[in-house]
Design an enzyme around this catalytic site. Structure first.
Site, PDB file in Angstrom:
ATOM      1  N   GLU A   1       0.586  -1.092  -0.294  1.00 29.30           N
ATOM      2  CA  GLU A   1       0.215   0.146  -0.244  1.00 29.30           C
ATOM      3  C   GLU A   1       0.808   1.142  -0.065  1.00 29.30           C
ATOM      4  O   GLU A   1       1.224   1.133   1.084  1.00 29.30           O
ATOM      5  CB  GLU A   1      -1.058   0.427   1.473  1.00 29.30           C
ATOM      6  CG  GLU A   1      -1.971  -0.803   1.307  1.00 29.30           C
ATOM      7  CD  GLU A   1      -2.943  -1.267   2.723  1.00 29.30           C
ATOM      8  OE1 GLU A   1      -3.214  -2.089   2.533  1.00 29.30           O
ATOM      9  OE2 GLU A   1      -1.854  -1.138   3.653  1.00 29.30           O
TER      10      GLU A   1
ATOM     11  N   ASP B   1      -0.205   0.150  11.049  1.00 27.67           N
ATOM     12  CA  ASP B   1       0.515  -1.665  11.479  1.00 27.67           C
ATOM     13  C   ASP B   1       2.238  -1.935  10.661  1.00 27.67           C
ATOM     14  O   ASP B   1       2.587  -3.062  11.200  1.00 27.67           O
ATOM     15  CB  ASP B   1      -0.503  -2.238  10.939  1.00 27.67           C
ATOM     16  CG  ASP B   1      -0.999  -2.785  12.006  1.00 27.67           C
ATOM     17  OD1 ASP B   1      -1.746  -1.261  13.234  1.00 27.67           O
ATOM     18  OD2 ASP B   1      -2.762  -3.240  11.898  1.00 27.67           O
TER      19      ASP B   1
ATOM     20  N   ASP C   1     -10.417   2.391   4.516  1.00 28.78           N
ATOM     21  CA  ASP C   1      -9.012   1.724   3.838  1.00 28.78           C
ATOM     22  C   ASP C   1      -8.294   2.990   3.685  1.00 28.78           C
ATOM     23  O   ASP C   1      -8.257   4.124   2.342  1.00 28.78           O
ATOM     24  CB  ASP C   1      -9.683   1.074   3.328  1.00 28.78           C
ATOM     25  CG  ASP C   1     -10.106  -0.443   4.188  1.00 28.78           C
ATOM     26  OD1 ASP C   1     -10.167  -0.174   5.151  1.00 28.78           O
ATOM     27  OD2 ASP C   1     -10.394  -1.771   3.099  1.00 28.78           O
TER      28      ASP C   1
ATOM     29  N   ASP D   1     -15.530  -7.031   9.686  1.00 24.87           N
ATOM     30  CA  ASP D   1     -16.758  -5.992   9.330  1.00 24.87           C
ATOM     31  C   ASP D   1     -17.817  -6.317   9.268  1.00 24.87           C
ATOM     32  O   ASP D   1     -18.393  -5.445  10.288  1.00 24.87           O
ATOM     33  CB  ASP D   1     -15.919  -5.095   7.926  1.00 24.87           C
ATOM     34  CG  ASP D   1     -16.218  -6.055   6.830  1.00 24.87           C
ATOM     35  OD1 ASP D   1     -15.426  -7.349   7.648  1.00 24.87           O
ATOM     36  OD2 ASP D   1     -15.056  -5.880   5.637  1.00 24.87           O
TER      37      ASP D   1
HETATM   38  O1  LIG Z   1      -2.716  -6.230   9.647  1.00 25.81           O
HETATM   39  C1  LIG Z   1      -3.294  -4.936   9.816  1.00 25.81           C
HETATM   40  C2  LIG Z   1      -4.022  -5.840   7.866  1.00 25.81           C
HETATM   41  C3  LIG Z   1      -4.190  -4.763   7.284  1.00 25.81           C
HETATM   42  N1  LIG Z   1      -4.772  -3.148   7.434  1.00 25.81           N
HETATM   43  C4  LIG Z   1      -5.630  -2.519   6.452  1.00 25.81           C
HETATM   44  O2  LIG Z   1      -7.059  -3.203   6.107  1.00 25.81           O
HETATM   45  C5  LIG Z   1      -7.130  -2.294   5.466  1.00 25.81           C
HETATM   46  C6  LIG Z   1      -8.022  -3.880   4.525  1.00 25.81           C
HETATM   47  O3  LIG Z   1      -7.337  -4.723   4.203  1.00 25.81           O
HETATM   48  P1  LIG Z   1      -7.028  -4.995   2.750  1.00 25.81           P
HETATM   49  O4  LIG Z   1      -5.678  -5.664   2.606  1.00 25.81           O
HETATM   50  O5  LIG Z   1      -7.788  -3.552   1.090  1.00 25.81           O
HETATM   51  O6  LIG Z   1      -8.654  -5.911   1.966  1.00 25.81           O
HETATM   52  P2  LIG Z   1      -9.314  -6.418   0.995  1.00 25.81           P
HETATM   53  O7  LIG Z   1      -9.829  -7.362   0.775  1.00 25.81           O
HETATM   54  O8  LIG Z   1      -9.568  -4.722   0.410  1.00 25.81           O
HETATM   55  O9  LIG Z   1     -10.584  -5.621   2.765  1.00 25.81           O
HETATM   56  C7  LIG Z   1     -12.397  -5.947   2.514  1.00 25.81           C
HETATM   57  O10 LIG Z   1     -12.611  -6.274   3.434  1.00 25.81           O
HETATM   58  C8  LIG Z   1     -11.528  -6.755   4.914  1.00 25.81           C
HETATM   59  C9  LIG Z   1     -11.591  -8.467   5.608  1.00 25.81           C
HETATM   60  O11 LIG Z   1     -12.993  -7.883   5.739  1.00 25.81           O
HETATM   61  C10 LIG Z   1     -12.281  -5.353   5.131  1.00 25.81           C
HETATM   62  O12 LIG Z   1     -12.109  -4.567   6.417  1.00 25.81           O
HETATM   63  C11 LIG Z   1     -12.070  -4.086   4.007  1.00 25.81           C
HETATM   64  O13 LIG Z   1     -12.709  -2.472   4.814  1.00 25.81           O
HETATM   65  C12 LIG Z   1     -12.377  -4.491   2.856  1.00 25.81           C
HETATM   66  O14 LIG Z   1     -12.551  -3.601   1.911  1.00 25.81           O
HETATM   67  C13 LIG Z   1      -6.477  -1.940   4.589  1.00 25.81           C
HETATM   68  O15 LIG Z   1      -6.406  -0.570   4.695  1.00 25.81           O
HETATM   69  C14 LIG Z   1      -5.515  -2.706   5.706  1.00 25.81           C
HETATM   70  O16 LIG Z   1      -4.233  -1.231   4.922  1.00 25.81           O
HETATM   71  C15 LIG Z   1      -4.431  -3.018   8.548  1.00 25.81           C
HETATM   72  O17 LIG Z   1      -4.794  -2.314   9.152  1.00 25.81           O
HETATM   73  N2  LIG Z   1      -3.873  -4.375   9.346  1.00 25.81           N
HETATM   74 MN   LIG Z   2      -9.021  -3.224  -0.202  1.00 26.38          MN
END
Ligand SMILES: O=c1ccn([C@@H]2O[C@H](COP(=O)(O)OP(=O)(O)O[C@H]3O[C@H](CO)[C@@H](O)[C@H](O)[C@H]3O)[C@@H](O)[C@H]2O)c(=O)[nH]1
Ligand SMILES: [Mn+2]
Length: 656
Positions: free
Chosen positions: A110, A139, A259, A399
């Protein structure tokens, strides 16, 4: 005051076109009943036939049940509209403070520049800046991200006045300018133990003003403490730290959570959300307001079925009718109390207008110190955090689970989809990113989607196997019983197509969506249910795999051209390819029979041949990736070999 103060701040409209829809439902229901009657009254004799038939019937019963569930969602979708002018007329002076949480986890997957853009876009909301507090959770504990935020805080002094003066949209600088961004140097990945909280902009401090002398939103950087012996619970842990830290710094009643890859695309989002929370009559019971996830990098025909239009416009709107819109982890405004575990009780009212006295005496140094304790890794020991308070731990879809819990505590939720999208994010651009099974796990438990995978697997394999063996499982084309089957299958797909196009998709996009639908049901749901069973038995633990937001130039070029990305090893591909090849073998075999004399099987096996043929057509990109492509995204040879062997094995088992 008088009458105007009693006018609602938002209104809810339900969609019309109801009569036709009900007629359609009734007709499909009749067809389904006829299918059941047929299945029960024509049970075949032979042992194998009988079991194949019963299996098919079970799958059909499941599909019926599932179909009814999805139609219930469509029964009464509602759409919300806000009146921001009434909000400002009535409450402009008393608008509540807002805490905005942005999460990031990895400076490589990211890129900080993406985070900077998201942060700047939410700092630039059309809202009194002294009431805005932006928190970034890092994180990754990365110094690169930290310095990027430092730069962002400096740049905000010029960016915010610029946005407001010229009423710029969107307010993510990158999205606004869309010019090439210089690539950053490769960051070093030293594992460091960072534990930092830094108030980069203190909105209370008169020294932090923008280039025009206006107050700036408070901006806090947080890298919470992480140690190997303490589980950090990924994003849920990050969010809970932010909830606590923000409670000591600003403690605002409304929390927005995004996010890092979802920038604000609409400067009015806060005001829109407040129209719900501050509505005198219906506002008090609302726990959160979620805006649908929308993506900016969707190609015309949406190769991977990312755009979720039908889900957002139809299904979630249907859930919303009952106050049950889900929480999707980003683009969601929460009532702090609801998120922190408060139970809703009838008649509960809180005055959001009450201005919170800022703890102006406490210096930001002091605040940082206090917060450090709140963000330490052992703080949560023996507390309700992650259980009854904050986001839930232990689920890969924390979520959705958290949203369900908030609803269980009596709160309602709103789905709000403004014409100008509230947030825009980055959609996955490869097939494997699109179907990671982690996403499906908790849905499986709660919505029984697992059964979908079994029923679908059955439907895409057994009729073809039976076709090879000469076992007929459906009525002949010339038989009147054929009609309910044809009607149920056709009308359902046509309705789906209509809905898809109505929500803004293309025909080709719908076709792609059907393919992804098939892939997901035969692979990720299947793995997810297996994984879920293992997890329940205690063999595995759920983990969070961060979705990469940047990909190879090569890969993104293929994405632009809507060419499917295989190119790596995965059990997902083994299943997809085996099924595709097997059905191709069947189809070729049957074609041979038809060409050499036996045209009467066209009548007898019509449905099975059509099913098999459709599977072949929908799998075209798979065959291409197997046999005709040269690029890096083609099917890896090892996957091809394994799957050819599997498919031949099934084929020969079926024939002999
Ligand atoms: O240890 C961690 C891992 C992830 N994140 C944040 O969590 C967000 C979502 O992560 P991402 O890898 O983008 O996952 P996605 O699959 O795109 O996310 C979808 O699915 C997740 C789990 O259901 C939800 O939390 C998200 O909001 C939703 O957009 C990002 O901003 C990450 O930076 C953290 O803060 N800490
Ligand atoms: Mn995402």
């Amino acid at each position: 005051m008088g009458r105007s103060s009693s006018l609602p701040l938002f209104e809810t409209k339900s969609s019309r076109k109801r009569l036709l829809f009900k007629f359609y439902l009734a007709s499909v229901l009749v067809a389904i009943c006829l299918i059941w009657v047929y299945r029960i009254s024509y049970l075949p004799e032979g042992l194998l036939q009988r079991w194949a038939w019963i299996g098919l019937f079970i799958a059909e019963v499941w599909f019926t049940f599932y179909w009814i569930v999805t139609q219930v969602l469509r029964w009464n979708p509602v759409y919300r509209f806000t009146f921001r002018d009434r909000l400002s007329q009535r409450y402009e002076k008393y608008l509540p403070g807002i805490d905005i949480f942005v999460c990031t986890a990895d400076p490589v997957m990211e890129p900080p520049i993406m985070v900077v853009n998201t942060v700047l876009s939410v700092m630039a909301y059309d809202y009194p800046p002294e009431k805005l507090n932006v928190y970034l959770s890092d994180d990754g504990g990365s110094d690169l991200t930290f310095y990027a935020m430092l730069e962002a805080s400096k740049f905000s002094k010029y960016w915010l006045p610029f946005c407001k003066k010229f009423n710029v949209e969107p307010r993510s600088p990158e999205a606004y300018f869309r010019s090439a961004v210089e690539p950053l140097d490769e960051p070093d990945n030293k594992v460091k133990e960072w534990h930092v909280i830094k108030i980069l902009i203190d909105g209370r401090d008169p020294k932090f003003v923008d280039s025009e002398g206006q107050t700036l939103p408070t901006f806090v950087y947080l890298a919470r403490e992480k140690r190997p012996q303490y589980p950090h619970h990924f994003k849920a842990g990050a969010m809970n730290s932010l909830i606590r830290v923000s409670s000591s710094v600003s403690n605002n009643p409304i929390i927005l959570n995004v996010d890092c890859d979802m920038y604000s695309n609409n400067a009015n989002s806060i005001r829109n959300a407040l129209c719900f929370f501050m509505d005198d009559e219906k506002g008090h019971e609302i726990g959160y307001v979620q805006s649908p996830q929308a993506f900016e990098n969707i190609t015309k025909n949406d190769l991977y079925g990312n755009s979720l239009h039908v889900i957002a416009e139809v299904e979630i709107a249907g859930l919303d009718a009952n106050g049950g819109a889900p929480y999707f982890g980003t683009g969601c405004f929460h009532r702090r109390e609801a998120l922190c575990g408060k139970q809703y009780s009838k008649g509960y009212k809180v005055d959001l207008k009450k201005v919170d006295e800022k703890t102006a005496e406490v210096s930001s140094k002091k605040l940082e110190e206090v917060s450090k304790v709140l963000a330490s890794c052992s703080y949560e020991n023996d507390t309700e955090w992650g259980k009854e308070m904050g986001l839930k731990y232990g689920y890969s879809t924390e979520d959705v689970m958290t949203g369900l819990c908030i609803q269980c505590r009596g709160w309602r939720s709103i789905n709000y989809s403004p014409e100008r999208k509230a947030f825009l994010g980055v959609a996955p651009t490869t097939l494997l990113q699109r179907i990671p099974f982690k996403l499906q796990v908790s849905y499986c438990t709660y919505l029984l989607w697992a059964a979908n995978s079994l029923a679908t697997l059955y439907y895409v394999s057994v009729p073809s196997i039976c076709l090879l063996r000469g076992i007929s499982l459906f009525p002949q084309a010339s038989n009147p019983w054929f009609q309910p089957f044809a009607y149920a299958m056709l009308s359902n797909r046509i309705y789906g197509l209509g809905e898809f196009v109505w929500c803004g998709g293309t025909f080709h996009g719908w076709w792609n969506d059907q393919r992804i639908w098939l892939f997901k049901r035969t692979t990720s749901y299947f793995f997810a249910s297996a994984d879920n069973i293992l997890r329940l038995l205690g063999f595995t633990k759920s983990a969070f795999a961060i979705t990469a937001k940047v990909v190879d130039e090569d890969v993104s070029k293929r994405y632009e051209q809507e060419v499917m990305e295989f190119g790596s090893q995965s059990p997902v591909f083994n299943i997809i390819v085996t099924l595709a090849l097997f059905n191709m073998f069947c189809f070729l075999g049957v074609m041979k029979l038809i060409v050499f004399s036996q045209t009467k099987i066209l009548d007898e096996f019509a449905v099975q041949i059509i099913l098999c043929g459709l599977l072949v057509i929908i799998n075209m990109p798979v065959y291409e990736a197997l046999f005709f492509r040269e690029d890096k995204g083609r099917m890896p040879t090892s996957v091809t070999c394994k799957s050819v062997v599997f498919a031949l094995l099934i084929y020969s088992m079926a024939v002999f």
